[in-house]
Design a protein around this motif. Structure first.
Motif, short mmCIF file in Angstrom:
data_model
loop_
_atom_site.label_atom_id
_atom_site.label_comp_id
_atom_site.label_asym_id
_atom_site.label_seq_id
_atom_site.Cartn_x
_atom_site.Cartn_y
_atom_site.Cartn_z
N ASP A 195 0.85 -1.19 0.00
CA ASP A 195 0.00 0.00 0.00
C ASP A 195 0.89 1.24 0.00
O ASP A 195 1.91 1.30 0.68
CB ASP A 195 -0.89 0.01 1.25
CG ASP A 195 -1.81 -1.19 1.31
OD1 ASP A 195 -2.25 -1.66 0.25
OD2 ASP A 195 -2.09 -1.67 2.43
N THR A 209 3.66 1.24 -5.47
CA THR A 209 3.80 1.73 -6.85
C THR A 209 2.72 2.77 -7.09
O THR A 209 1.58 2.60 -6.66
CB THR A 209 3.63 0.58 -7.86
OG1 THR A 209 4.64 -0.41 -7.60
CG2 THR A 209 3.79 1.08 -9.28
N ILE A 210 3.08 3.85 -7.77
CA ILE A 210 2.13 4.90 -8.14
C ILE A 210 2.08 4.99 -9.66
O ILE A 210 3.13 4.99 -10.32
CB ILE A 210 2.53 6.26 -7.56
CG1 ILE A 210 2.61 6.19 -6.03
CG2 ILE A 210 1.54 7.34 -7.96
CD1 ILE A 210 3.07 7.49 -5.38
N SER A 211 0.88 5.09 -10.21
CA SER A 211 0.70 5.20 -11.66
C SER A 211 -0.14 6.43 -11.97
O SER A 211 -0.97 6.86 -11.15
CB SER A 211 0.00 3.96 -12.22
OG SER A 211 0.75 2.79 -11.96
N ASP A 213 -4.02 7.06 -10.98
CA ASP A 213 -4.38 6.53 -9.67
C ASP A 213 -5.13 7.57 -8.85
O ASP A 213 -4.87 8.77 -8.96
CB ASP A 213 -3.14 6.11 -8.88
CG ASP A 213 -2.57 4.78 -9.33
OD1 ASP A 213 -3.21 4.13 -10.18
OD2 ASP A 213 -1.48 4.40 -8.86
N ARG A 214 -6.02 7.10 -7.99
CA ARG A 214 -6.65 7.96 -7.00
C ARG A 214 -6.04 7.64 -5.65
O ARG A 214 -5.96 6.47 -5.25
CB ARG A 214 -8.17 7.78 -6.99
CG ARG A 214 -8.82 8.28 -8.26
CD ARG A 214 -10.30 8.51 -8.09
NE ARG A 214 -10.88 9.13 -9.29
CZ ARG A 214 -10.91 10.42 -9.53
NH1 ARG A 214 -10.40 11.25 -8.64
NH2 ARG A 214 -11.44 10.90 -10.63
N LEU A 215 -5.60 8.69 -4.96
CA LEU A 215 -4.96 8.54 -3.67
C LEU A 215 -5.65 9.44 -2.67
O LEU A 215 -6.24 10.47 -3.03
CB LEU A 215 -3.47 8.90 -3.77
CG LEU A 215 -2.62 8.05 -4.73
CD1 LEU A 215 -1.23 8.65 -4.85
CD2 LEU A 215 -2.55 6.61 -4.26
N ARG A 257 -6.38 12.82 -7.74
CA ARG A 257 -5.99 11.97 -8.87
C ARG A 257 -4.58 12.33 -9.30
O ARG A 257 -4.19 13.49 -9.31
CB ARG A 257 -6.97 12.16 -10.04
CG ARG A 257 -6.68 11.27 -11.25
CD ARG A 257 -7.77 11.39 -12.30
NE ARG A 257 -7.92 12.74 -12.78
CZ ARG A 257 -7.16 13.28 -13.74
NH1 ARG A 257 -6.19 12.57 -14.32
NH2 ARG A 257 -7.38 14.52 -14.14
N VAL A 258 -3.81 11.30 -9.64
CA VAL A 258 -2.45 11.51 -10.12
C VAL A 258 -2.52 11.93 -11.58
O VAL A 258 -2.81 11.13 -12.47
CB VAL A 258 -1.59 10.23 -9.96
CG1 VAL A 258 -0.19 10.47 -10.51
CG2 VAL A 258 -1.54 9.82 -8.49
N ARG A 287 4.53 5.34 -14.51
CA ARG A 287 4.46 4.45 -13.35
C ARG A 287 5.79 4.51 -12.63
O ARG A 287 6.85 4.46 -13.27
CB ARG A 287 4.15 3.03 -13.85
CG ARG A 287 4.06 1.95 -12.79
CD ARG A 287 3.83 0.62 -13.51
NE ARG A 287 3.81 -0.50 -12.61
CZ ARG A 287 2.72 -0.99 -12.03
NH1 ARG A 287 1.54 -0.44 -12.28
NH2 ARG A 287 2.77 -2.03 -11.22
N THR A 320 -2.87 4.94 -0.34
CA THR A 320 -3.82 4.08 -1.03
C THR A 320 -5.17 4.18 -0.31
O THR A 320 -5.26 3.93 0.89
CB THR A 320 -3.35 2.62 -1.01
OG1 THR A 320 -2.06 2.53 -1.62
CG2 THR A 320 -4.32 1.73 -1.76
#
Length: 588
Positions: free
Chosen positions: A178, A204-206, A209-211, A219-220, A232, A258
């Protein structure tokens, strides 16, 4: 592959000069830093090691007034390059930085003795030996050392080789973990919006993604790592994240998370490394990741305490942190988080009992042990605490300690039997009543515990499955039966029932035993008289109205309306239109 290393050491010992020599980049980012010649904010630079891996440096300030900034950079980083100047040796901030690293439990490091060109061999060797001795007594243990000059370039090749050996010794990150990206810088780019940076230690972050961030979802929009656009990024890495939506709460000390996988805690129980708990000041600063939060310290045992945080943080069992006393420029204790959801102290002696319990907790996530202590917990919460799930849920998302679950089952059976003994006319215990009796948070747990027991109409039965009428109720029911024997469809009215003491609950119990037939609210007949009524109505020879039915049965509208509805439900009669019914084949 990328690695991240933080610098540490006294102010003006050449940390930034060394990073500049290794990377050929300028780590200081503020005009004031360049003017004054010292690092005020966190600086970042990177290089490629001889073996091809990328190495990013988090260059931290060395001045005593900027230790909080230093901690924001060091906190999330797995390794350190400790810098001591050959011509000055061990200094005050050297000691505080080392205390910080020890309190955080940093285990991977390298000693670099700088300014080799400004000191004789004897002075340089003395500086190195003293530093190695001090470092060896901490969590870093014995580390490799290199002598260099950032100005002349002496020893830089040896340093690059040593850094490669250091990074090769680091544990492999969990790219599937996470995400918890502690934010160390925030800035705005025109046309792009908010950008935050941090060291991604796991996960991992892409892009897309929503964080979660400060209670909002973001949103990223974009990612960069070492100035390169990426779709990524996996740990370990320095990363810049361009956020879209709800980023107003982003700031140093916040974290990108996450969603739904973290608990925020404002009260935690911890184990201390350093001064005894009783000797700690009651008000300190907790440093974890890039966050610095005031806390109130309540000693529990010799090395355990409860911390009340002024601001809730996303913490997990096993997290490392430190307590700092900024007024005295010292780090009295390192911290290992033992519990992020401790029970409040509500009775006398609870704190002492908790101290005894904490004495056996290691701080290493233990699924079976945590479940044994908590007895009941959702799988979601256990995972959010950072604890592996030791078993399958017993109901829905609920996990239960096996011993506690068996005890709950026995208690449920006992509660059912006690209810039946106390309420013989209504021996079934409702699921909600069972939940309250056992103090359970969810009715689904009762349903799971009742598996194998007799259940009917939302009630749980033990040995007694049929109602038993108390003597007084039986006498009242017998009186009703005598009334109905002579006038079968003249159901007793409310006055007669009240005279006999037959409440709606008692009537329901009598109907459940088969002593009476309940055809509507407060309307009872003798068992079988519904079929008898249908037979009489069939003799009318065709469709009939309510009035015709009432006359045929010799009763009143009060009884006829619910009786006909009952006959409809039982299939004796069926409606022809709004006014008439007819008897069915079941009647004939």
């Amino acid at each position: 592959m990328m690695h991240v290393v933080a610098t540490a050491g006294h102010v003006d010992h050449g940390k930034s000069t060394l990073v500049r020599a290794l990377t050929r980049m300028e780590p200081d980012r503020l005009e004031e830093e360049r003017r004054r010649g010292l690092t005020i904010e966190l600086g970042f630079a990177w290089t490629t090691l001889p073996g091809g891996d990328r190495l990013a440096f988090v260059d931290v300030p060395g001045h005593e007034r900027l230790v909080a900034t230093m901690l924001a950079g060091v906190g999330p980083v797995p390794a350190v390059m400790f810098v001591v100047a050959a011509d000055q040796g061990w200094q005050r901030q050297s000691e505080e930085h080392l205390a910080v690293l020890d309190a955080l439990g940093v285990r991977h490091g390298l000693l670099v003795v700088t300014r080799r060109d400004l000191a004789g061999a004897g002075m340089a060797d003395l500086a190195r030996e003293e530093a190695l001795s001090r470092i060896a007594a901490t969590s870093l243990g014995e580390v490799e050392s290199v002598m260099v000059s950032g100005t002349t370039g002496e020893g830089l090749d040896d340093l690059r080789a040593a850094l490669e050996r250091l990074t090769a010794s680091l544990p492999a990150p969990d790219a599937d973990a996470d995400v918890r990206l502690w934010i160390d810088r925030v800035f705005t780019i025109r046309g792009r919006g908010t950008v935050v940076t941090g060291t991604l230690g796991a996960g991992t972050i892409s892009v897309g993604d929503r964080l979660a961030c400060g209670g909002d979802l973001v949103r990223v929009r974009g990612l960069q790592s070492l100035k390169e656009d990426r779709d990524r990024v996996g740990a370990v890495a320095r990363v810049a994240v361009n956020l879209h939506g709800g980023a107003g709460g982003a700031g140093r000390g916040e974290a990108l998370l996450t969603p739904g996988r973290w608990l925020t805690a404002d009260v935690v129980d911890v184990r201390l490394r350093g001064e005894p708990a009783r000797d700690l000041p009651r008000e300190l600063i907790l440093h974890v990741g890039s966050a610095a939060v005031p806390v109130h310290v309540r000693p529990l045992g010799d090395d355990t305490a409860r911390l009340a945080l002024r601001r809730a943080l996303p913490l997990r069992i096993g997290d490392g942190a430190l307590l700092r006393d900024p007024g005295r420029h010292r780090v009295p204790a390192g911290v290992t988080v033992l519990d992020v959801r401790p029970e409040p102290f509500t009775r006398r002696g609870a704190a002492a009992a908790r101290a005894r319990e904490l004495a056996s907790i290691t701080g290493r996530p233990d699924g079976a042990g945590e479940l044994r202590r908590r007895r009941l917990i959702t799988r979601t919460d256990l995972v959010a605490m950072g604890v592996p799930v030791p078993a399958e849920p017993v109901a829905g998302d609920w996990l239960a300690d096996p011993g506690h679950w068996a005890d709950l089952r026995e208690r449920l059976i006992a509660a059912v039997e006690e209810h039946a003994a106390a309420h013989p006319a209504d021996p079934g215990l409702s699921a909600d009543a069972a939940r309250r009796a056992l103090g359970l948070p969810d009715r689904a747990l009762v349903e799971a515990l009742a598996a194998g027991l007799r259940r009917r109409d939302g009630r749980i039965y033990g040995r007694t499955t049929a109602p038993e009428l108390p003597p007084a109720v039986r006498r009242a029911v017998d009186a009703v039966r005598r009334d109905l024997t002579g006038a079968p469809f003249q159901a007793p009215d409310a006055g007669r029932l009240a005279e006999l003491g037959l409440t709606p609950k008692m009537l329901a119990a009598a109907a459940a035993t088969g002593a009476l037939l309940k055809v509507g609210a407060g309307i009872v007949l003798l068992p079988g008289d519904d079929a008898r009524a249908a037979a009489l109505l069939a003799k009318l020879g065709g469709p009939f109205t309510l009035s015709e039915a009432r006359r045929a049965l010799g009763t009143t509208r009060r009884v006829a309306v619910p009786l006909l509805e009952h006959l409809d439900e039982r299939g004796y009669t069926v409606r022809v239109d709004d006014l008439r019914r007819r008897c069915t084949e079941r009647t004939t």
